[in-house]
Design a protein around this motif. Sequence first.
Motif, mmCIF file in Angstrom:
data_model
loop_
_atom_site.group_PDB
_atom_site.id
_atom_site.type_symbol
_atom_site.label_atom_id
_atom_site.label_comp_id
_atom_site.label_asym_id
_atom_site.label_seq_id
_atom_site.Cartn_x
_atom_site.Cartn_y
_atom_site.Cartn_z
ATOM 1 N N ASN A 135 15.150 45.313 60.338
ATOM 2 C CA ASN A 135 14.103 44.430 59.816
ATOM 3 C C ASN A 135 12.792 44.658 60.555
ATOM 4 O OD1 ASN A 135 13.021 42.347 58.200
ATOM 5 N ND2 ASN A 135 13.456 40.841 59.786
ATOM 6 N N GLN A 136 12.849 44.732 61.886
ATOM 7 C CA GLN A 136 11.645 44.945 62.688
ATOM 8 C C GLN A 136 10.978 46.275 62.357
ATOM 9 O OE1 GLN A 136 13.367 44.560 66.596
ATOM 10 N NE2 GLN A 136 12.860 42.386 66.738
ATOM 11 N N LYS A 138 11.256 47.789 59.476
ATOM 12 C CA LYS A 138 11.040 47.821 58.024
ATOM 13 C C LYS A 138 11.858 48.926 57.342
ATOM 14 C CE LYS A 138 6.461 45.692 58.362
ATOM 15 N NZ LYS A 138 6.945 44.643 59.131
ATOM 16 N N LYS A 139 13.128 49.026 57.746
ATOM 17 C CA LYS A 139 14.055 49.975 57.128
ATOM 18 C C LYS A 139 14.799 49.263 56.005
ATOM 19 C CE LYS A 139 12.945 53.077 60.138
ATOM 20 N NZ LYS A 139 12.018 54.141 59.750
ATOM 21 N N ASN A 140 15.115 49.984 54.934
ATOM 22 C CA ASN A 140 15.812 49.341 53.813
ATOM 23 C C ASN A 140 17.255 49.790 53.652
ATOM 24 O OD1 ASN A 140 15.666 51.812 52.510
ATOM 25 N ND2 ASN A 140 13.941 51.236 51.217
ATOM 26 N N SER A 188 14.767 42.658 51.259
ATOM 27 C CA SER A 188 13.561 42.432 52.064
ATOM 28 C C SER A 188 13.688 41.174 52.922
ATOM 29 C CB SER A 188 12.341 42.313 51.156
ATOM 30 O OG SER A 188 12.539 41.277 50.221
#
Length: 190
Positions: A135-136, A138-140, A188
């Motif tokens: 999350n930090q 911004k990986k999906n 997200s």
Amino acid sequence: MTKDYIILGTVFNHMEHIIITAATAENISTIQQIGKETFHETFSESNTKEDMQKYLDENFSEQKVKSELNNSESMFFIAWDESLPVGYLKLNIGAAQTEDQGHAALEIERIYVKSTHHGKKVGQMLYEQALVTANQLKKNTLWLGVWEENSRAIRFYEKNGFVAFDRHIFKMGDDEQTDIMMRKTLSSAI
């Protein structure tokens, strides 16, 4: 039934007090110790003594662990029970991934927990640290490789929403073994 509370990387329940910390270069020997011990505990019965020793010597040498800790695209986290290290997590992004899964992916290369702490949610805490890190950054996608005969680990990852998507060869000493590659797509709102 007890309820666990995660507070800034710490889990408190009726029996355990586990803290997760980011590893630094000063933790080389700790990473080596946990890595060798947990890998041997998990896989020694399924491999020859020679293959096991070769793998441990090559993958947990001081030089190799130092290089991995100094790689800006790899991250290590250690689980501590009081002052005792009981497990660790290794994550990779970018070129540090063992197989390129793109820039939106975070690889869980290792979640290692000492057998004395199996069933005490340490692995789950380390996995949750991987989610926080994804999350930090911004990986999906989270992905990993797990030995096809490690049913305990496969069940753990399936329980956490991972699905198989491919296979690859993992070299254990001179023995080629098959890993199941698993991934989880993250929303997200992790």
